[in-house]
Motif scaffolding. Structure first.
Motif, short mmCIF file in Angstrom:
data_model
loop_
_atom_site.label_atom_id
_atom_site.label_comp_id
_atom_site.label_asym_id
_atom_site.label_seq_id
_atom_site.Cartn_x
_atom_site.Cartn_y
_atom_site.Cartn_z
N LEU A 305 15.25 11.15 -4.51
CA LEU A 305 16.55 11.29 -3.35
C LEU A 305 16.50 10.11 -2.45
O LEU A 305 17.29 9.50 -2.04
CB LEU A 305 16.73 12.56 -3.05
CG LEU A 305 17.13 13.70 -4.05
CD1 LEU A 305 17.21 15.02 -3.14
CD2 LEU A 305 18.50 13.39 -4.51
N LEU A 306 15.11 10.13 -2.02
CA LEU A 306 15.02 8.97 -0.96
C LEU A 306 14.95 7.74 -1.54
O LEU A 306 15.71 6.74 -0.90
CB LEU A 306 13.52 9.35 -0.45
CG LEU A 306 13.04 8.06 0.88
CD1 LEU A 306 14.08 8.26 1.84
CD2 LEU A 306 11.70 8.43 1.31
N ALA A 307 14.49 7.27 -2.66
CA ALA A 307 14.67 5.97 -3.32
C ALA A 307 16.09 5.67 -3.58
O ALA A 307 16.30 4.59 -3.43
CB ALA A 307 13.90 6.23 -4.52
N LEU A 308 16.86 6.65 -4.00
CA LEU A 308 18.28 6.53 -4.35
C LEU A 308 19.05 5.69 -2.90
O LEU A 308 20.04 5.34 -3.11
CB LEU A 308 18.92 7.74 -4.75
CG LEU A 308 18.52 8.12 -6.39
CD1 LEU A 308 19.26 9.24 -6.59
CD2 LEU A 308 19.09 6.91 -7.33
N ARG A 309 18.45 6.28 -1.77
CA ARG A 309 19.20 6.05 -0.67
C ARG A 309 18.87 4.65 -0.01
O ARG A 309 19.59 3.94 0.96
CB ARG A 309 19.16 7.04 0.57
CG ARG A 309 19.44 8.40 0.13
CD ARG A 309 19.12 9.29 1.28
NE ARG A 309 19.70 8.91 2.75
CZ ARG A 309 19.59 9.43 3.79
NH1 ARG A 309 18.73 10.58 3.87
NH2 ARG A 309 20.13 9.14 4.78
#
Length: 317
Positions: A305-309
């Motif tokens: 999820l952090l990577a997607l942001r």
């Protein structure tokens, strides 16, 4: 972004099935499982190729050469390494090593594809990679501890299994990057058509491999019964199911994701395959996940999820 993520999730759920085959067929050679799976994939692709023949006819000779390369390295050789690793080391160690793919692909693509996708500074990329890496480590520590409690640790076999799994990582670091190159360079092409092309390209390779395995068994007087082994109906059914779900549906879903997402992001989403593989292993084992495993899963998801942001600087993505 989120449509691409859902396609990557579907691909991961399907690809997690490939870890199940070697566990259900421990007496079958890894080579036969690899060739059998992709023989099924190729046969499934033939009627689809006929229906999509007009689109396939528009592919150039270079396109077909690329499809053949992807079929050989990303399908046949990768699964040969993976199935061999699982036969030697069981499920946890190969899952741990294959689980490093999101980190490896993200590092390679962030260096390699900066002009096209934009570059993330290592300071931006490091937190998500650390979360994913820590999650993978924690999940597999729990799995290895369980295996040790069962008295099923053979260090030499595990070392060989780890080396074979590392070979699978090399194959599947190259495959998504090369596949994404073609899809991003041919944005007007259908991912459906490209999945069919890879299935058609896989068929002759699988036929040659399966025939070679049969000839080798005959020449060496191998006791293993060919062509379908000691459990022919189960083998055929399982190879057909994996060929349809993991190879066909998984490839199609991954192509859809690769056409929508930057390579460094879609590479990290391979983490879904690791999560699916561990879930299926727990179902086969008939046990509930331990607290450490659940924490590891939470870290994996948080890292994704952090990577997607994250957003890179520059690039065309």
């Amino acid at each position: 972004m989120w449509t691409g993520t859902l396609f990557a999730l579907l691909a991961g759920l399907m690809w997690g099935l490939v870890f199940v085959g070697p566990l259900l067929l421990p007496e079958y050679p890894a080579s036969l499982q690899s060739f059998g799976r992709y023989l099924a994939f190729g046969l499934i692709s033939l009627p689809l190729a006929w229906l999509d023949r007009r689109q396939l006819a528009q592919l150039s000779r270079r396109d077909w050469a690329t499809a053949l390369e992807l079929a050989l390295v990303g399908n046949i050789v990768y699964y040969l390494f993976l199935a061999s690793a699982i036969r030697h080391a069981g499920g946890p160690v190969p899952t741990m090593i294959i689980g490093t793919l999101p980190v490896v692909i993200a590092l390679v693509s962030n260096w390699r594809d900066a002009r096209r996708d934009g570059r993330l500074s290592w300071r931006q990329l490091l937190p998500s990679l650390l979360l994913i890496g820590l999650g993978i480590l924690l999940v597999n520590q729990v799995e290895l501890a369980h295996r040790a409690q069962q008295g099923d640790l053979d260090l030499s076999r595990h070392l060989l299994g780890a080396l074979l799994a590392a070979g699978a990582v090399v194959c599947w670091t190259w495959y998504p990057l090369r596949n994404a190159d073609w899809l991003r360079a041919h944005a007007g092409r259908s991912p459906w058509t490209w999945a069919i092309a890879q299935g058609v390209a896989t068929l002759p390779l699988a036929l040659l491999g399966y025939g070679g395995q049969w000839a080798w068994n005959v020449a060496t007087h191998e006791a293993f019964p060919m062509p379908f082994g000691p459990r022919p109906l189960f083998f055929i059914g399982l190879m057909g199911a994996i060929g349809l779900l993991a190879s066909w549906v998984g490839t199609l879903a991954w192509n859809e994701a690769s056409q929508r997402l930057p390579t460094r992001v879609v590479g990290q989403l391979i983490v879904f395959e690791t999560l699916a593989a561990l879930s299926y292993a727990l179902v086969l084992r008939g046990t509930w996940p331990e607290g450490g495993l659940l924490l590891g899963v939470a870290l994996l998801v948080a890292g994704v999820l952090l990577a997607l942001r994250q957003r890179g600087s520059g690039g065309s993505a």
